[in-house]
Design an enzyme around this catalytic site. Structure first.
Site, PDB file in Angstrom:
ATOM      1  N   ASN A   9       0.818  -1.152  -0.154  1.00 14.96           N
ATOM      2  CA  ASN A   9      -0.014   0.027   0.010  1.00 14.96           C
ATOM      3  C   ASN A   9       0.903   1.200  -0.041  1.00 14.96           C
ATOM      4  OD1 ASN A   9      -1.891   1.903   0.360  1.00 14.96           O
ATOM      5  ND2 ASN A   9      -2.248   1.337   2.703  1.00 14.96           N
ATOM      6  N   LYS A  11       0.194   4.294  -0.434  1.00  6.70           N
ATOM      7  CA  LYS A  11      -0.354   5.474   0.451  1.00  6.70           C
ATOM      8  C   LYS A  11      -0.216   6.702  -0.583  1.00  6.70           C
ATOM      9  CE  LYS A  11      -0.079   3.215   4.926  1.00  6.70           C
ATOM     10  NZ  LYS A  11      -0.056   3.158   6.483  1.00  6.70           N
ATOM     11  N   HIS A  93      -9.406   1.453   4.876  1.00  8.27           N
ATOM     12  CA  HIS A  93      -8.252   1.360   5.731  1.00  8.27           C
ATOM     13  C   HIS A  93      -8.367   2.398   6.798  1.00  8.27           C
ATOM     14  CE1 HIS A  93      -4.183   2.716   6.695  1.00  8.27           C
ATOM     15  NE2 HIS A  93      -3.927   1.769   5.900  1.00  8.27           N
ATOM     16  N   GLU A  95      -7.034   5.045   7.784  1.00  3.29           N
ATOM     17  CA  GLU A  95      -6.634   6.368   7.660  1.00  3.29           C
ATOM     18  C   GLU A  95      -7.818   6.909   6.946  1.00  3.29           C
ATOM     19  OE1 GLU A  95      -2.932   5.576   5.479  1.00  3.29           O
ATOM     20  OE2 GLU A  95      -1.999   5.191   7.364  1.00  3.29           O
ATOM     21  N   GLU A 164      -5.520  -4.649  10.497  1.00  2.94           N
ATOM     22  CA  GLU A 164      -4.644  -3.484  10.720  1.00  2.94           C
ATOM     23  C   GLU A 164      -4.909  -2.812  12.217  1.00  2.94           C
ATOM     24  OE1 GLU A 164      -2.266  -2.392   6.977  1.00  2.94           O
ATOM     25  OE2 GLU A 164      -3.891  -1.141   7.323  1.00  2.94           O
ATOM     26  N   GLY A 170       2.579   2.463  11.081  1.00  6.35           N
ATOM     27  CA  GLY A 170       3.582   3.651  10.711  1.00  6.35           C
ATOM     28  C   GLY A 170       4.313   3.653  12.157  1.00  6.35           C
ATOM     29  N   SER A 208       3.371  -2.068  10.430  1.00  7.56           N
ATOM     30  CA  SER A 208       4.892  -2.257  10.753  1.00  7.56           C
ATOM     31  C   SER A 208       5.480  -3.655  10.248  1.00  7.56           C
ATOM     32  CB  SER A 208       5.089  -1.739  12.326  1.00  7.56           C
ATOM     33  OG  SER A 208       4.702  -0.332  12.503  1.00  7.56           O
TER      34      SER A 208
HETATM   35  P1  13P Z   1       3.139   0.495   7.857  1.00  4.68           P
HETATM   36  O1  13P Z   1       3.590  -0.807   7.205  1.00  4.68           O
HETATM   37  O2  13P Z   1       3.868   1.667   7.204  1.00  4.68           O
HETATM   38  O3  13P Z   1       2.888   0.359   9.296  1.00  4.68           O
HETATM   39  O4  13P Z   1       1.613   0.763   7.279  1.00  4.68           O
HETATM   40  C1  13P Z   1       0.600  -0.433   7.295  1.00  4.68           C
HETATM   41  C2  13P Z   1      -0.538   0.011   6.538  1.00  4.68           C
HETATM   42  O5  13P Z   1      -1.125   0.797   6.910  1.00  4.68           O
HETATM   43  C3  13P Z   1      -0.596  -0.802   5.156  1.00  4.68           C
HETATM   44  O6  13P Z   1      -1.971  -0.505   4.735  1.00  4.68           O
END
Ligand code: 13P
Length: 247
Positions: A9, A11, A93, A95, A164, A170, A208
């Site tokens: 992903n 982002k 997601h 976010e 997640e 992150g 992560s």
């Molecule tokens: P990270 O791997 O940067 O923690 O992000 C995970 C994520 O949100 C994947 O959709």
């Protein structure tokens, strides 16, 4: 035995030059004995498709509209994603749930729209740190998944689920393999009650995931791959995770 799936992903990262380098690196490193996909920002999907021609890496998007078509400025329909060859779309997601106030029902409607056009939704669920500390993890993820199961009906067996934990995204904090497995088992049981495809459905872990913790996570009984953020932006890191999935 479920074949592992590793999804990058990206982002809101990337540029034409950076993407070309990343994809060239992945092409060189693959193929792996696992399914691999990259979910890229909308403007880069077409170029990603071209760059991945002739490889086994597939591509997708990070969101789609719940609507079929019409006067929805700024939205992208799942029909459009299908039209340009997207195999997957991430929906729900954390976010998007947090910054765009997406409800469980909206996420479910997006998943339904995706499936209607043959694009596999990767439905994200996960609890915040406060919810975990309050002992609500199970209730939260079950509520999020229930909305999707209810809306998709018998088609729910076609989706991919991604667990997640919001506190692990992150942050460098990863759920331990045992913590992740415990939630995955809850989700698998919930799917089992809803579809006879629960045994073949893939439940990804995200938060992560790095080259050095991927193998242990992927070794868990109900973890069928990963949804990778930061580590998906470097060809070496992402391909190491794909290698870990192939074992
Ligand atoms: P990270 O791997 O940067 O923690 O992000 C995970 C994520 O949100 C994947 O959709």
């Amino acid at each position: 035995m479920r074949r592992k799936l590793v999804v990058g992903n990206w982002k809101m990262h990337g540029s034409r030059i950076a993407n070309a380098q990343l994809l060239a690196g992945l092409k060189e490193a693959g193929p792996w004995n696992a399914d691999v996909a990259v979910c890229v920002p909308f403007p880069y999907i077409a170029e990603t498709a071209l760059a991945l021609t002739g490889t086994s890496i597939v591509y997708g998007a990070q969101d789609c509209s719940a609507h079929e078509q019409g006067a929805y400025t700024g939205e992208v329909s799942s029909a459009m994603l299908s039209d340009i060859g997207c195999r997957y779309v991430i929906v729900g997601h954390s976010e998007r749930r947090a910054y765009h106030a997406e409800s469980d029902q909206l996420v479910a409607d997006k998943a339904k729209a995706a499936l209607a056009h043959g694009v596999t939704p990767i439905v994200c669920v996960g609890e915040t740190r406060a919810e975990r500390e309050a002992g609500q993890t199970e209730a939260v993820v079950k509520r999020q998944l229930a909305a999707v199961i209810h809306t998709l009906g018998h088609c729910c067996g076609e989706m991919v689920v991604a667990y997640e934990p919001v506190w692990a995204i992150g942050t460098g904090l990863t759920a331990t393999p045992a913590q992740a497995q415990a939630v995955h088992a809850v989700l698998r049981a919930q799917l089992h009650a809803a579809t006879d495809r629960s045994g073949v459905m893939r439940i990804l872990y995200g938060g992560s995931v790095k080259a050095d913790n991927a193998a242990e996570l992927f070794a868990q009984a109900d973890i069928d791959g990963g949804l990778i953020g930061g580590a998906a932006l470097k060809a070496g890191d992402f391909s190491a995770i794909c290698r870990a999935a192939a074992q």
